[in-house]
Design a protein around this motif. Structure first.
Motif, PDB file in Angstrom:
ATOM      1  N   LEU A 129      20.257 -85.303 -45.738  1.00  0.00           N
ATOM      2  CA  LEU A 129      19.516 -84.054 -45.623  1.00  0.00           C
ATOM      3  C   LEU A 129      20.267 -83.186 -44.628  1.00  0.00           C
ATOM      4  CD1 LEU A 129      17.317 -86.592 -45.785  1.00  0.00           C
ATOM      5  CD2 LEU A 129      15.715 -84.687 -45.926  1.00  0.00           C
ATOM      6  N   SER A 130      20.419 -81.907 -44.915  1.00  0.00           N
ATOM      7  CA  SER A 130      21.251 -81.067 -44.056  1.00  0.00           C
ATOM      8  C   SER A 130      20.670 -79.669 -43.889  1.00  0.00           C
ATOM      9  CB  SER A 130      22.670 -80.964 -44.623  1.00  0.00           C
ATOM     10  OG  SER A 130      22.659 -80.314 -45.878  1.00  0.00           O
TER      11      SER A 130
ATOM     12  N   ASP B  85      19.274 -78.488 -47.279  1.00  0.00           N
ATOM     13  CA  ASP B  85      19.325 -79.396 -48.423  1.00  0.00           C
ATOM     14  C   ASP B  85      18.412 -80.566 -48.098  1.00  0.00           C
ATOM     15  OD1 ASP B  85      19.828 -81.192 -50.430  1.00  0.00           O
ATOM     16  OD2 ASP B  85      21.997 -81.254 -50.163  1.00  0.00           O
ATOM     17  N   ALA B  86      17.287 -80.663 -48.842  1.00  0.00           N
ATOM     18  CA  ALA B  86      16.282 -81.685 -48.557  1.00  0.00           C
ATOM     19  C   ALA B  86      16.622 -83.032 -49.178  1.00  0.00           C
ATOM     20  CB  ALA B  86      14.913 -81.225 -49.044  1.00  0.00           C
ATOM     21  N   GLY B  87      17.850 -83.184 -49.698  1.00  0.00           N
ATOM     22  CA  GLY B  87      18.278 -84.475 -50.197  1.00  0.00           C
ATOM     23  C   GLY B  87      17.711 -84.844 -51.548  1.00  0.00           C
TER      24      GLY B  87
ATOM     25  N   LYS C  51       8.514 -86.323 -47.864  1.00  0.00           N
ATOM     26  CA  LYS C  51       8.176 -85.369 -46.803  1.00  0.00           C
ATOM     27  C   LYS C  51       9.393 -85.201 -45.893  1.00  0.00           C
ATOM     28  CE  LYS C  51       3.258 -86.523 -46.948  1.00  0.00           C
ATOM     29  NZ  LYS C  51       2.087 -87.027 -46.194  1.00  0.00           N
ATOM     30  N   PRO C  52      10.275 -84.244 -46.243  1.00  0.00           N
ATOM     31  CA  PRO C  52      11.551 -84.128 -45.530  1.00  0.00           C
ATOM     32  C   PRO C  52      11.512 -83.276 -44.260  1.00  0.00           C
ATOM     33  CG  PRO C  52      11.510 -82.572 -47.339  1.00  0.00           C
ATOM     34  CD  PRO C  52      10.196 -83.325 -47.392  1.00  0.00           C
ATOM     35  N   GLU C  53      10.339 -82.710 -43.923  1.00  0.00           N
ATOM     36  CA  GLU C  53      10.298 -81.726 -42.835  1.00  0.00           C
ATOM     37  C   GLU C  53      10.821 -82.272 -41.508  1.00  0.00           C
ATOM     38  OE1 GLU C  53       7.750 -82.420 -44.827  1.00  0.00           O
ATOM     39  OE2 GLU C  53       7.632 -80.590 -46.054  1.00  0.00           O
ATOM     40  N   ALA C  54      10.353 -83.473 -41.105  1.00  0.00           N
ATOM     41  CA  ALA C  54      10.784 -84.033 -39.817  1.00  0.00           C
ATOM     42  C   ALA C  54      12.286 -84.311 -39.821  1.00  0.00           C
ATOM     43  CB  ALA C  54      10.005 -85.316 -39.514  1.00  0.00           C
ATOM     44  N   ALA C  55      12.798 -84.817 -40.937  1.00  0.00           N
ATOM     45  CA  ALA C  55      14.236 -85.096 -41.030  1.00  0.00           C
ATOM     46  C   ALA C  55      15.046 -83.806 -40.964  1.00  0.00           C
ATOM     47  CB  ALA C  55      14.540 -85.851 -42.323  1.00  0.00           C
ATOM     48  N   LEU C  56      14.560 -82.746 -41.609  1.00  0.00           N
ATOM     49  CA  LEU C  56      15.270 -81.468 -41.561  1.00  0.00           C
ATOM     50  C   LEU C  56      15.280 -80.891 -40.146  1.00  0.00           C
ATOM     51  CD1 LEU C  56      14.006 -79.857 -44.891  1.00  0.00           C
ATOM     52  CD2 LEU C  56      16.331 -80.619 -44.379  1.00  0.00           C
TER      53      LEU C  56
END
Length: 242
Positions: free
Chosen positions: A231-232, A201-203, A158-163
């Motif tokens: 992640l970027s 980029d979600a890694g 779940k990459p949303e918070a990191a993005l």
């Protein structure tokens, strides 16, 4: 005037009348004649430890006839899938990746190729939500007949918070670079004119593949290490300088 800059490259400076810019760029509020537009492209990054490992496991068989190759392949693949389910891999984390049947040839000089047999390949994509257990499961797969394993590919579930953190970082970087250019030009940053997102980029990029060939007994347990992934998010930010 408009100034364009990228964080990863040398600045590109181009003088354009502000009135023309206001007419050609939809949504940009007209600026005073003495204003300067600065466009900065900034990439924000955060680091996370992947929590998903995706591996492709399959069976390659060869036989004299196509039917025999397919039959043996299906039997061995059924054991592989059963082993995965017994290890706790859910149905939603299993999907067919590739099915292939191809003839095998013998070549001789000045002669047409001769079919010597057939090779059948069947593989599934396996998603491991507990990376720590994936190594032991891989060893079990080899014991059950899997002779082709590619991966792993690591990702963040779940990459949303990191993005969103990366977006904040990109804005911070853009502001810092805008202040630098403004000082160098003897100006000051008045406000942000526009923000546009150029991509993320979600890694989830794949790692180099690793091939495991079947063996009677593993000499040691396979270890799968998640490491870290970046992640970027890249933004284009326009500033008004005065």
């Amino acid at each position: 005037m408009i100034l364009r800059a990228a964080l990863s490259a040398l600045p590109l400076l181009a003088a354009l009348p502000v009135a023309a810019m206001a007419q050609t760029a939809t949504g940009i509020t007209p600026l005073p004649a003495d204003a300067t537009l600065l466009e900065v492209t900034a990439t924000g990054r955060v680091t996370r430890t992947p929590d998903i490992a995706t591996i492709r496991a399959g069976v390659v068989t060869q036989a004299k006839t196509a039917a025999a190759a397919v039959s043996e392949n299906a039997s061995r693949m059924a054991k592989v899938v059963a082993a995965l389910k017994s290890a706790g891999v859910a149905d939603r984390d299993l999907s067919t990746a590739a099915v292939n049947l191809s003839p095998q040839y013998r070549y001789a000089e000045n002669q047409p190729p001769v079919v010597t047999g057939y090779q059948a390949t069947n593989s599934v994509s396996v998603k491991f939500r507990d990376i720590g257990r994936s190594g032991r499961i891989l060893d079990t797969l080899v014991t059950e007949g899997a002779n082709q394993i590619d991966g792993p590919s690591m990702s963040v579930d779940k990459p949303e918070a990191a993005l969103d953190e990366a977006r904040t970082d990109a804005i911070t970087r853009a502001k810092a670079r805008a202040e630098l250019y403004a000082r160098a030009a003897g100006l000051r940053v008045e406000r942000i004119v526009s923000i546009s997102e150029n991509g993320e980029d979600a890694g989830g990029g794949p790692r180099p593949p690793v091939m495991y060939m079947a063996r009677a007994k593993a000499e040691s347990d396979t270890i799968v290490l998640p490491g870290e992934t970046d992640l970027s998010v890249t933004l284009a930010v326009r500033f008004a300088l005065r």
